[in-house]
Write an enzyme that holds these catalytic residues in place. Structure first.
Site: not given
Length: 474
Positions: A79, A155, A179
C-alpha cells in the site's frame, strides 16, 4: 491447467517450493496482467517490473538451494501509504509524486525479509483520509472489478482491486477506520484488521487507531500474510505476539461453540440499514447457526450521535490536518486535493481542548461497545451500508459534506478501530446487479486466532473463492 493467478496464494507457494513454477514465471504472469488490465482498474500507483524481476531471480536461487522463507518468491503489492526504500511512495499525494524513501516502514521490512517479490505500490487516497480511492497521482480511481464505474472503497482500494482482478495473489493493506475491511467488501474478498499491537504501526502513538493487515481471496491466504506481519517492533507501546500461528488456526474449527452478538442498525439518526446489508448479515447468522454457534440479535450498543460524529471528524482533522503539512514542503502544498486542504484549514483553528474532548468522547463510545460485548465471543454486522458507490458519489455536497456521506456508508467499521478489537470482512453474496456485499466479524481483544479459526470454518462451509469479476479470465 489453471492459470497461475487462479491458484490461491498458499497453492502458489506450494508450487514454488515443489519446483512446479518459478518465481520469475509467476512474476511475469502478474506483470502481464497488470500491464493488460490495470489502466481500467486504477489498482497501482507505481509498478516496479525490473525490481520485481531481480527479486524473483534471487528467490529462484534461494528456492533451488532449498532455502525457504514464508513468502519466498510470491509476488506482492504494498500500500502506497507505507515507506518503501528505493520505491516511489506518494501517500496518494501529487505533492509527493517523486518521493523515494531511504528506509522501509517496519511492516514493509518484514514482508521483504520474508522473501516477497514486490511488484509495486497499490493505490490509496491522499494520506489515506477517505473511504474512496481517487487522487491526483493516478489517472484512474481504484474501482471494483465487479463494476468499474464504482469505487473499490479506500483507503486500501488499490490493494482490493488488484487482488480481486487477479493482478496480485494477496496484498498488504492498512485500516484506520475500516480501510481494509470496506475495500474487501466491495471486491468480494477477505480483509483483516488485527487487534491493536499485533502489527506495529510506522510510528508508535497513544492516538493511533490504525493497523495493517492482509487483503486476500481466502482466509488461509490472509493468515499466511498475517503471520509475517505479526512481529511487533521493539518500541511498540502496545506490541504483543500470538501463542500460535494464524496459518495453523485457519486449518481447524473453533475449539467450542461460540456466542455471537448480531445487529444491523447503523447507529446514525436518519440513516437506515441498506436491505442488501441486512440480507448479508441474516444469511451469515443462519450459516453460523448451522455450524453450531449461537447468534443473538441485539440493538447496536452505542449510537453515533452528534457528539460522537463531531469527535470522529475532529480526530480525522487532527490526524491528517496536522500531519500532511509536516510531510510536504510549503512550496508544494498547493498540490493538495480540496478535501486535504479542508482538513488542514480545520486543523489550523483546532484547540488542544477540542482534541482532548474528542478523545474523551470516543473513549466513552468505545468503552460502551466493549462493555456490551463482554458476554459474547464475537459480534456480527454488515461491513458496509450498501453496495460499492458510483465514482463521484462523495463529492455531491462539497468538501464540507464528504465526511457525513462517508460515515453513512462506512458506519459499521470505525468503532472497532477505537476499541482495538480484531475484525475481518468476509464475502457474503453478489446481488442482482452483480455487486458484492460483505459481513464483518469482530472478536475479543487479542483473540485474533479464534476469529481466524471461525472465519476459516465459515469459508469451508460457504466457499467464495470461485466467484470472480468479469475481468478474471481476461
Amino acid at each position: 491447467m489453471s492459470e497461475p493467478h487462479e491458484l490461491s496464494a498458499v497453492a502458489q507457494l506450494d508450487a514454488l517450493r515443489a519446483g512446479e513454477i518459478s518465481s520469475r514465471e509467476l512474476t511475469e504472469h502478474y506483470l502481464a496482467r497488470i500491464d493488460r488490465l490495470d489502466a481500467g482498474l486504477g489498482a497501482f500507483v507505481t509498478v516496479t517490473p525490473e525490481l520485481a524481476r531481480r527479486d524473483a531471480a534471487r528467490a529462484d536461487e534461494r528456492l533451488a538451494r532449498g532455502e525457504w522463507s514464508p513468502l519466498c518468491g510470491l509476488p506482492l503489492g504494498l500500500k502506497d501509504l507505507y515507506a518503501t526504500a528505493g520505491i516511489r511512495t506518494t501517500f496518494g499525494s501529487a505533492a509527493l509524486a517523486e518521493h523515494v524513501p531511504a528506509e522501509d516502514a517496519w511492516s514493509v521490512g518484514l514482508l521483504r525479509q520474508a522473501g516477497a517479490v514486490i511488484l509495486g505500490k497499490t493505490n490509496t487516497p491522499e494520506f489515506g483520509a477517505a473511504c474512496y480511492t481517487e487522487n491526483d497521482v493516478t489517472a484512474r480511481p481504484a474501482v471494483t472489478p465487479y463494476d468499474p464505474g464504482r469505487y473499490a472503497s479506500g483507503s486500501s482500494g488499490g490493494a482490493a482491486a488488484a487482488v480481486a482482478a487477479g493482478l496480485l495473489p494477496v496484498a498488504h493493506a492498512g485500516d484506520g477506520a475500516g480501510s481494509t475491511r470496506t475495500p474487501a467488501a466491495t471486491c468480494h474478498l477477505v480483509g483483516v484488521k488485527p487487534s491493536r499491537g499485533l502489527v506495529s504501526p510506522p510510528v508508535s502513538s497513544f492516538l493511533s487507531t490504525g493497523t495493517e493487515g492482509p487483503i486476500a481471496r481466502t482466509v488461509r491466504d490472509a493468515a499466511l500474510l498475517l503471520d509475517v506481519l505479526a512481529q511487533p517492533s521493539p518500541g511498540d507501546l502496545y506490541g504483543w505476539r500470538p501463542t500460535t500461528s494464524f496459518a495453523s488456526a485457519a486449518t481447524r474449527p473453533p475449539a467450542r461453540p461460540l456466542t455471537i452478538a448480531m445487529w444491523t442498525g447503523t447507529g446514525l439518526d436518519g440513516v437506515a440499514a441498506h436491505p442488501e446489508s441486512v440480507r448479508a448479515v441474516r444469511r451469515m447468522a443462519a450459516l453460523l447457526g448451522e455450524l453450531g454457534h449461537e447468534v443473538r440479535e441485539i440493538a447496536i450498543p452505542a449510537g453515533c450521535d452528534g457528539p460522537v460524529r463531531q469527535a470522529l471528524k475532529d480526530m480525522f482533522v487532527y490526524a491528517v490536518g496536522t500531519m500532511a503539512p509536516t510531510l510536504v514542503p510549503a512550496d508544494r502544498q498547493h498540490l493538495f486535493q480540496p478535501y486535504t486542504q479542508h482538513l488542514i484549514a480545520a486543523a489550523e483553528t483546532m484547540t488542544a481542548a477540542a482534541v482532548v474532548t474528542a478523545q474523551t468522547v470516543l473513549a466513552r463510545y468505545a468503552s460502551t461497545f466493549l462493555a456490551a460485548l463482554n458476554q459474547f465471543d464475537l459480534a456480527l454486522t454488515p461491513t458496509t451500508n450498501g453496495p460499492p458507490v458510483p465514482i463521484g458519489h462523495y463529492f455531491a455536497n462539497g468538501v464540507d459534506g464528504e465526511a457525513d456521506l462517508m460515515l453513512g456508508w462506512s458506519c459499521y467499521t470505525p468503532w472497532v478501530n477505537l476499541t482495538g478489537q480484531p475484525a475481518l470482512s468476509l464475502p457474503s453474496h453478489v446481488d442482482g446487479d452483480g455487486l458484492p456485499h460483505g459481513v464483518q466479524l469482530v472478536g475479543r481483544p487479542r483473540q485474533d486466532v479464534e476469529l481466524l479459526a471461525l472465519a476459516a470454518q465459515v469459508e469451508d462451509a460457504a466457499p467464495w473463492a470461485d466467484v470472480h469479476p468479469p475481468c478474471w479470465h481476461q
